[in-house]
Design a protein around this motif. Structure first.
Motif, short mmCIF file in Angstrom:
data_model
loop_
_atom_site.label_atom_id
_atom_site.label_comp_id
_atom_site.label_asym_id
_atom_site.label_seq_id
_atom_site.Cartn_x
_atom_site.Cartn_y
_atom_site.Cartn_z
N HIS E 37 -0.55 57.45 67.17
CA HIS E 37 -0.43 58.90 66.93
C HIS E 37 -1.06 59.19 65.57
O HIS E 37 -0.37 59.18 64.53
CB HIS E 37 1.05 59.33 66.94
CG HIS E 37 1.25 60.82 66.95
ND1 HIS E 37 1.93 61.49 65.97
CD2 HIS E 37 0.82 61.78 67.82
CE1 HIS E 37 1.94 62.79 66.23
NE2 HIS E 37 1.28 62.99 67.35
N PRO E 38 -2.37 59.45 65.53
CA PRO E 38 -3.09 59.57 64.24
C PRO E 38 -2.48 60.50 63.20
O PRO E 38 -2.48 60.14 62.01
CB PRO E 38 -4.50 60.01 64.67
CG PRO E 38 -4.66 59.42 66.05
CD PRO E 38 -3.30 59.55 66.67
N PRO E 39 -1.90 61.66 63.59
CA PRO E 39 -1.33 62.50 62.51
C PRO E 39 -0.16 61.80 61.79
O PRO E 39 0.02 61.98 60.59
CB PRO E 39 -0.82 63.74 63.26
CG PRO E 39 -1.54 63.74 64.57
CD PRO E 39 -1.83 62.31 64.91
N THR E 40 0.62 61.02 62.53
CA THR E 40 1.72 60.29 61.90
C THR E 40 1.18 59.19 60.99
O THR E 40 1.69 58.96 59.89
CB THR E 40 2.66 59.71 62.99
OG1 THR E 40 3.27 60.79 63.69
CG2 THR E 40 3.76 58.84 62.39
N LEU E 41 0.14 58.52 61.43
CA LEU E 41 -0.51 57.50 60.60
C LEU E 41 -0.97 58.09 59.27
O LEU E 41 -0.65 57.57 58.19
CB LEU E 41 -1.73 56.92 61.34
CG LEU E 41 -2.61 55.97 60.52
CD1 LEU E 41 -1.87 54.67 60.22
CD2 LEU E 41 -3.94 55.70 61.22
N LYS E 42 -1.74 59.16 59.36
CA LYS E 42 -2.33 59.79 58.18
C LYS E 42 -1.25 60.31 57.21
O LYS E 42 -1.28 60.03 56.01
CB LYS E 42 -3.23 60.94 58.63
CG LYS E 42 -4.11 61.54 57.56
CD LYS E 42 -5.07 62.55 58.19
CE LYS E 42 -6.13 63.06 57.20
NZ LYS E 42 -5.63 63.47 55.90
N ARG E 43 -0.29 61.05 57.75
CA ARG E 43 0.75 61.63 56.90
C ARG E 43 1.59 60.53 56.23
O ARG E 43 1.90 60.60 55.04
CB ARG E 43 1.66 62.53 57.75
CG ARG E 43 2.77 63.24 56.99
CD ARG E 43 3.57 64.18 57.89
NE ARG E 43 3.95 63.57 59.15
CZ ARG E 43 4.95 62.69 59.28
NH1 ARG E 43 5.66 62.31 58.24
NH2 ARG E 43 5.23 62.19 60.47
N THR E 44 1.92 59.49 56.98
CA THR E 44 2.77 58.43 56.43
C THR E 44 2.04 57.66 55.34
O THR E 44 2.60 57.38 54.28
CB THR E 44 3.21 57.48 57.56
OG1 THR E 44 3.85 58.24 58.59
CG2 THR E 44 4.18 56.42 57.05
N TRP E 45 0.79 57.34 55.58
CA TRP E 45 0.03 56.61 54.57
C TRP E 45 -0.13 57.42 53.29
O TRP E 45 0.06 56.90 52.18
CB TRP E 45 -1.35 56.18 55.11
CG TRP E 45 -2.27 55.78 54.00
CD1 TRP E 45 -3.41 56.39 53.62
CD2 TRP E 45 -2.09 54.67 53.10
NE1 TRP E 45 -3.96 55.76 52.55
CE2 TRP E 45 -3.18 54.70 52.20
CE3 TRP E 45 -1.12 53.67 52.96
CZ2 TRP E 45 -3.33 53.76 51.18
CZ3 TRP E 45 -1.26 52.74 51.94
CH2 TRP E 45 -2.35 52.78 51.07
N GLU E 46 -0.45 58.69 53.44
CA GLU E 46 -0.66 59.51 52.24
C GLU E 46 0.63 59.67 51.43
O GLU E 46 0.60 59.63 50.20
CB GLU E 46 -1.28 60.86 52.61
CG GLU E 46 -2.75 60.65 52.95
CD GLU E 46 -3.47 61.90 53.44
OE1 GLU E 46 -2.82 62.96 53.53
OE2 GLU E 46 -4.67 61.79 53.75
N SER E 47 1.74 59.82 52.13
CA SER E 47 3.02 59.91 51.42
C SER E 47 3.35 58.59 50.72
O SER E 47 3.75 58.56 49.56
CB SER E 47 4.16 60.24 52.40
OG SER E 47 4.05 61.57 52.84
N LEU E 48 3.17 57.49 51.45
CA LEU E 48 3.51 56.18 50.89
C LEU E 48 2.64 55.87 49.67
O LEU E 48 3.14 55.36 48.65
CB LEU E 48 3.31 55.09 51.95
CG LEU E 48 3.94 53.76 51.58
CD1 LEU E 48 5.45 53.82 51.72
CD2 LEU E 48 3.40 52.64 52.45
N LYS E 49 1.37 56.19 49.78
CA LYS E 49 0.45 55.93 48.66
C LYS E 49 0.91 56.67 47.40
O LYS E 49 0.92 56.11 46.30
CB LYS E 49 -0.97 56.34 49.04
CG LYS E 49 -2.01 55.98 47.98
CD LYS E 49 -3.44 56.11 48.47
CE LYS E 49 -3.83 57.51 48.83
NZ LYS E 49 -5.32 57.68 48.88
N GLU E 50 1.32 57.92 47.60
CA GLU E 50 1.77 58.72 46.46
C GLU E 50 3.08 58.18 45.88
O GLU E 50 3.24 58.05 44.67
CB GLU E 50 1.97 60.18 46.92
CG GLU E 50 2.42 61.10 45.79
CD GLU E 50 2.64 62.53 46.27
OE1 GLU E 50 1.99 62.97 47.24
OE2 GLU E 50 3.49 63.21 45.65
#
Lengths: 126, 126, 126, 126, 126, 126
Positions: E37-50
């Motif tokens: 589910h690409p939107p979950t991938l993208k959102r989770t990675w960006e949050s985790l990175k921050e």
């Protein structure tokens, strides 16, 4: 807790977006508490807005899922706010009763499964 | 785990009802494990049958609620079996992705609320 | 995991006390894992020995309480080891069935209480 | 919350059975809250009555198991009501102290086991 | 699980950013699973990175906090991956032992506090 | 709850050690509650004193780990008392914000990992 009047421009921008997105002029205590650390406020709001937007699942279903998790975690504030949100999205007393039935039963059988150390059936392995 | 061939009449009656209700000729390991104590088997099946029957909420919504609880509780068997059941009831990859998004976000915000000790807003008090 | 042969005198002293107290010549993997940090090994064993000793509650009741907590926490290792210990202390299939019935029901009603935000009755306030 | 005076005949029948079974003329808030969805009230009461009846385990042991689960789940209402029930069934201060000792220690060691990823010993595999 | 070779451009962009940020050419199974589910991938990675970026807290402290939560939640995958990350960031056996000591003790006292229904001291009220 | 004036010599000895170790003349409600069972009071205090003493990890890191666990467990008293202790040990608003960010994110990803049933990568095994 940071009130609108005392908020920095960065925090106000988030508050404004919350009020606009939800069509309300009230900010819950949750956001006022997060505002003590603006990066957490901003990140959390943006994720939540994306996650709760209508999509493959409708808003009522999403609110009920949120409530099911909050009940399982015993989060009093979350139960109070998401019960209100689910009611607003159309949850009736009977739907609430069935939701609570499923949540209660799932918590019960989760422990029976675990306590009896039930091995996963072959056909359930992805 | 009690197989059908070795089951007492009391246990067989429950197994027969499970297979008839679900339109299958398979009994999951869960029920075979519970059968070591027949009263627990019977009571659990009768409760589950009642709770998961179509009502104010449709079967897919009920399966997704069950899954949301099972994920929050980290119950591996339950996640495996209810993911299968939700898929059978019509859950797509995208619906699963959104469900996981809500479940993840709810688990996150539940802790933020709790950690910041956010007081419940007056208007959320029932 | 630290085996007896490779253990320091400090760790061996704890292993010896475990074997003597329990009347066995086996050390579980749990203690071998804790031995990577001897102060944690020693402190944990001494607390556990004190807590599980016969007292106002008998050893079987204590093992069943331990199991009830471990099931609620979904701790696989703990369920496996304390089921074995409870069996050794006299737990029958029927007692296990009733224990699981109580544990399952408690997990269910805990969520119903929380989800409906039930206020504590006056007479239950200590 | 549904009071006796305002209850439907279906709800009253459950209330009457609760009072008769427990030898009291008081209905806890828990049941009054469940009564907003009568099928959940009826199913929950009938399950609970069956599970808590004397059997292979005595009533005090069952109440203490209920309490151990409720403490592990941090369910305030459940702790209050089942502490009262356990006291009524004979739990002394010392038994409560030992129960809390076991519950606390089990919660501690459950995490040590999990954190050190301890593999299950061969002899503990069912 | 979505491998790099089979990934859409949207998913590849996230994978590339993960590898670049972490200075590695490996993608964990976690991200490959989210990629369904690409939107979950993208959102989770960006949050985790921050969230995990160096800030007022150093990276080792952040990894140890992550591990403490994962142990409390009994998340096997998370414990495995974050133990590896904490080791890489400098966690020694002794630091791990002390971390586990605090995590175990906190889980124990959390239940003692709850079970005895200890009222919050005035001076701890924010 | 047992006040100093009413305490037995055994309980007073623990209270005296708490006050001396912490450089304060206040005893929290937690200890006053445990004092209803002196062996639990003594054992818990001695373990806690050992675990929280400076070692490979500094006191602030230990308090933040304690807080991370307490937030994950939703223990209100523990959050209140350990937030106070962490503040006293030097935790700023920004550190608290980052701690909450990690705790929230860990609780979110723990569920994503579990819900998608992500297999542990080979290189993360032991």
């Amino acid at each position: 807790m940071v009130e609108y009047e005392d908020a920095s421009p960065e925090v106000r921008a988030v508050y404004d977006d919350i009020m606009k997105t939800r069509g309300t002029d009230l900010i819950n205590n949750f956001w006022k508490a997060l505002a003590s650390h603006p990066p957490t406020l901003k990140r959390t709001w943006e994720s939540l807005k994306e996650v709760m937007a209508p999509g493959a699942l409708d808003p009522l279903t999403k609110e009920m899922l949120y409530l099911a998790v909050s009940v399982t975690n015993s989060c009093e504030y979350c139960i109070a706010s998401h019960t209100a949100a689910a009611r607003k999205a159309g949850m009736t007393d009977e739907m609430m009763g069935e939701l609570m039935g499923v949540v209660g039963m799932a918590n019960e059988t989760n422990r029976l499964v675990t306590g009896y150390r039930v091995p996963v059936d072959e056909r359930f392995k992805s």
